[in-house]
Design a protein around this motif. Structure first.
Motif, PDB file in Angstrom:
ATOM      1  N   UNK A   1       0.838  -1.184   0.000  1.00 52.13           N
ATOM      2  CA  UNK A   1       0.000   0.000   0.000  1.00 52.13           C
ATOM      3  C   UNK A   1       0.877   1.239   0.000  1.00 52.13           C
ATOM      4  N   UNK A   2       0.429   2.259  -0.741  1.00 50.43           N
ATOM      5  CA  UNK A   2       1.097   3.564  -0.755  1.00 50.43           C
ATOM      6  C   UNK A   2       0.000   4.594  -0.502  1.00 50.43           C
ATOM      7  N   UNK A   3      -0.183   4.959   0.749  1.00 45.41           N
ATOM      8  CA  UNK A   3      -1.264   5.858   1.101  1.00 45.41           C
ATOM      9  C   UNK A   3      -2.607   5.211   0.787  1.00 45.41           C
ATOM     10  N   UNK A   4      -3.429   5.886   0.002  1.00 36.65           N
ATOM     11  CA  UNK A   4      -4.746   5.349  -0.369  1.00 36.65           C
ATOM     12  C   UNK A   4      -4.679   4.412  -1.571  1.00 36.65           C
ATOM     13  N   UNK A   5      -3.481   4.205  -2.097  1.00 40.46           N
ATOM     14  CA  UNK A   5      -3.311   3.384  -3.300  1.00 40.46           C
ATOM     15  C   UNK A   5      -2.927   1.964  -2.901  1.00 40.46           C
ATOM     16  N   UNK A   6      -3.689   1.003  -3.381  1.00 39.00           N
ATOM     17  CA  UNK A   6      -3.375  -0.409  -3.170  1.00 39.00           C
ATOM     18  C   UNK A   6      -2.648  -0.934  -4.405  1.00 39.00           C
ATOM     19  N   UNK A   7      -1.463  -1.495  -4.210  1.00 40.45           N
ATOM     20  CA  UNK A   7      -0.630  -1.940  -5.322  1.00 40.45           C
ATOM     21  C   UNK A   7      -0.534  -3.460  -5.374  1.00 40.45           C
ATOM     22  N   UNK A   8      -0.655  -4.007  -6.565  1.00 39.05           N
ATOM     23  CA  UNK A   8      -0.359  -5.407  -6.834  1.00 39.05           C
ATOM     24  C   UNK A   8       0.806  -5.432  -7.812  1.00 39.05           C
ATOM     25  N   UNK A   9       1.949  -5.960  -7.395  1.00 42.92           N
ATOM     26  CA  UNK A   9       3.164  -5.976  -8.210  1.00 42.92           C
ATOM     27  C   UNK A   9       3.339  -7.351  -8.850  1.00 42.92           C
ATOM     28  N   UNK A  10       3.826  -7.353 -10.083  1.00 41.62           N
ATOM     29  CA  UNK A  10       4.019  -8.612 -10.807  1.00 41.62           C
ATOM     30  C   UNK A  10       5.299  -8.517 -11.626  1.00 41.62           C
ATOM     31  N   UNK A  11       6.094  -9.577 -11.580  1.00 44.00           N
ATOM     32  CA  UNK A  11       7.307  -9.634 -12.398  1.00 44.00           C
ATOM     33  C   UNK A  11       7.477 -11.029 -12.993  1.00 44.00           C
ATOM     34  N   UNK A  12       8.011 -11.031 -14.199  1.00 44.20           N
ATOM     35  CA  UNK A  12       8.188 -12.285 -14.931  1.00 44.20           C
ATOM     36  C   UNK A  12       9.236 -12.047 -16.019  1.00 44.20           C
ATOM     37  N   UNK A  13       9.849 -13.111 -16.503  1.00 38.36           N
ATOM     38  CA  UNK A  13      10.854 -12.985 -17.559  1.00 38.36           C
ATOM     39  C   UNK A  13      10.777 -14.170 -18.508  1.00 38.36           C
ATOM     40  N   UNK A  14      11.387 -14.000 -19.685  1.00 38.90           N
ATOM     41  CA  UNK A  14      11.362 -15.050 -20.702  1.00 38.90           C
ATOM     42  C   UNK A  14      11.272 -14.425 -22.092  1.00 38.90           C
ATOM     43  N   UNK A  15      10.580 -15.109 -22.985  1.00 34.83           N
ATOM     44  CA  UNK A  15      10.371 -14.604 -24.349  1.00 34.83           C
ATOM     45  C   UNK A  15       9.079 -13.807 -24.383  1.00 34.83           C
ATOM     46  N   UNK A  16       9.218 -12.528 -24.636  1.00 30.72           N
ATOM     47  CA  UNK A  16       8.082 -11.603 -24.584  1.00 30.72           C
ATOM     48  C   UNK A  16       7.421 -11.514 -25.960  1.00 30.72           C
ATOM     49  N   UNK A  17       6.088 -11.610 -25.964  1.00 27.51           N
ATOM     50  CA  UNK A  17       5.316 -11.473 -27.202  1.00 27.51           C
ATOM     51  C   UNK A  17       4.537 -10.160 -27.141  1.00 27.51           C
ATOM     52  N   UNK A  18       5.097  -9.082 -27.697  1.00 31.63           N
ATOM     53  CA  UNK A  18       4.397  -7.794 -27.647  1.00 31.63           C
ATOM     54  C   UNK A  18       3.274  -7.725 -28.671  1.00 31.63           C
ATOM     55  N   UNK A  19       2.510  -6.649 -28.616  1.00 30.89           N
ATOM     56  CA  UNK A  19       1.412  -6.455 -29.558  1.00 30.89           C
ATOM     57  C   UNK A  19       0.118  -7.028 -29.039  1.00 30.89           C
ATOM     58  N   UNK A  20      -0.962  -6.765 -29.795  1.00 32.98           N
ATOM     59  CA  UNK A  20      -2.280  -7.276 -29.447  1.00 32.98           C
ATOM     60  C   UNK A  20      -2.439  -8.689 -29.966  1.00 32.98           C
ATOM     61  N   UNK A  21      -3.368  -9.464 -29.407  1.00 29.46           N
ATOM     62  CA  UNK A  21      -3.557 -10.844 -29.869  1.00 29.46           C
ATOM     63  C   UNK A  21      -3.834 -10.951 -31.370  1.00 29.46           C
ATOM     64  N   UNK A  22      -4.595  -9.984 -31.936  1.00 32.10           N
ATOM     65  CA  UNK A  22      -4.920 -10.027 -33.355  1.00 32.10           C
ATOM     66  C   UNK A  22      -3.850  -9.372 -34.221  1.00 32.10           C
ATOM     67  N   UNK A  23      -2.861  -8.709 -33.594  1.00 29.22           N
ATOM     68  CA  UNK A  23      -1.790  -8.065 -34.352  1.00 29.22           C
ATOM     69  C   UNK A  23      -0.478  -8.209 -33.588  1.00 29.22           C
ATOM     70  N   UNK A  24      -0.004  -9.453 -33.443  1.00 29.18           N
ATOM     71  CA  UNK A  24       1.222  -9.675 -32.674  1.00 29.18           C
ATOM     72  C   UNK A  24       2.454  -9.149 -33.401  1.00 29.18           C
ATOM     73  N   UNK A  25       3.465  -8.817 -32.616  1.00 27.75           N
ATOM     74  CA  UNK A  25       4.754  -8.396 -33.152  1.00 27.75           C
ATOM     75  C   UNK A  25       5.770  -9.516 -32.943  1.00 27.75           C
TER      76      UNK A  25
END
Length: 269
Positions: free
Chosen positions: A193-217
């Motif tokens: 928590x940061x003041x009134x802000x509730x944070x959910x943090x996430x981290x991951x690594x590997x082969x990243x697939x950017x873009x949208x599902x219908x227009x992948x890069x």
């Protein structure tokens, strides 16, 4: 009986008059067209002459159909002749001229997001703010200098779609993990928590697939993601997503956490 017969006769006579006037609008006709016109007129005259032998109420529909066919036939021939005349008399347009007047294709993408930001943060150097296009779904974007040996900078995007848009925490974590071809359990989830802000943090690594599902890069191996979902009761979810080569993302970790620690709800007004 008199009124239906009169209407029928007027309708047939109108069709004959129309058939006579159309050819003059077309100019000269081909032999085939003249034959079609003559046959149609003969059939119409014959029906007109014998119409008094039948109950008009029984033949009106059938004769009306013939009148319609006659009108369509003559109209189509007229249009064909007109198009031929136009294409013959007008000069051809060059491909360069066509390209010059062709309408520009509409730009694909999602319309700019709506909703006023009710949250603020600090992003000092070494973050470099980026200029956003009109249709960009991000509300802010930054780059972080790449490390030696990396091919590109790390990039941070901030997203906000409105108080009730953007999805809950779990579906977004699943979607982010899926961009690496993995499950949420393959990454690391923490909360703070940061003041009134509730944070959910996430981290991951590997082969990243950017873009949208219908227009992948193209996929990007050796990448990492540090992301956070900031929740405000008054305005909904804000999404902070840092991606890039693993070494560059790791180098930005401390400054990314400082940025999250600076989150604060804007004062009303």
């Amino acid at each position: 009986m008199g009124a239906p017969r009169t209407r029928l006769r007027n309708m047939l006579q109108g069709s004959v008059a129309f058939a006579r006037t159309v050819p003059h609008a077309c100019g000269s006709q081909s032999r085939c067209f003249r034959a079609l016109r003559r046959n149609a007129l003969d059939r119409t005259r014959a029906r007109l002459q014998t119409a008094h032998m039948f109950d008009p109420r029984r033949v009106t529909k059938r004769l009306a159909g013939h009148c319609l066919v006659l009108a369509v036939l003559l109209g189509c021939c007229s249009c064909d002749r007109t198009e031929e005349s136009t294409s013959t008399n007008q000069p051809a347009v060059s491909s360069q001229t066509s390209a010059a007047v062709a309408p520009k294709p509409m730009r694909s993408g999602v319309l700019a997001p709506r909703g006023e930001l009710k949250i603020a943060w600090d992003a000092p150097t070494p973050w470099v703010a980026q200029t956003l296009q009109a249709r960009d779904v991000r509300r802010a974007a930054y780059t972080y200098p790449k490390q030696a040996g990396d091919s590109e900078d790390a990039e941070l995007g901030v997203y906000y779609f409105g108080p009730s848009v953007g999805g809950d925490v779990d579906p977004n974590l699943k979607r982010w993990a899926g961009q690496f071809g993995k499950a949420v359990s393959d990454g690391q989830v923490t909360k703070k928590s940061v003041g009134a802000v509730e944070l959910t943090l996430f981290e991951i690594e590997g082969t990243y697939q950017p873009g949208r599902p219908m227009a992948p890069k193209p996929p990007k191996p050796g990448f990492a993601m540090l992301a956070a979902i900031a929740q405000l009761k008054s305005s909904g979810n804000y999404f902070f997503k840092l991606t890039g080569p693993k070494a560059s993302v790791e180098a930005a970790r401390v400054d990314f956490m400082k940025l999250l620690d600076s989150l604060k709800e804007k004062s009303p007004g």
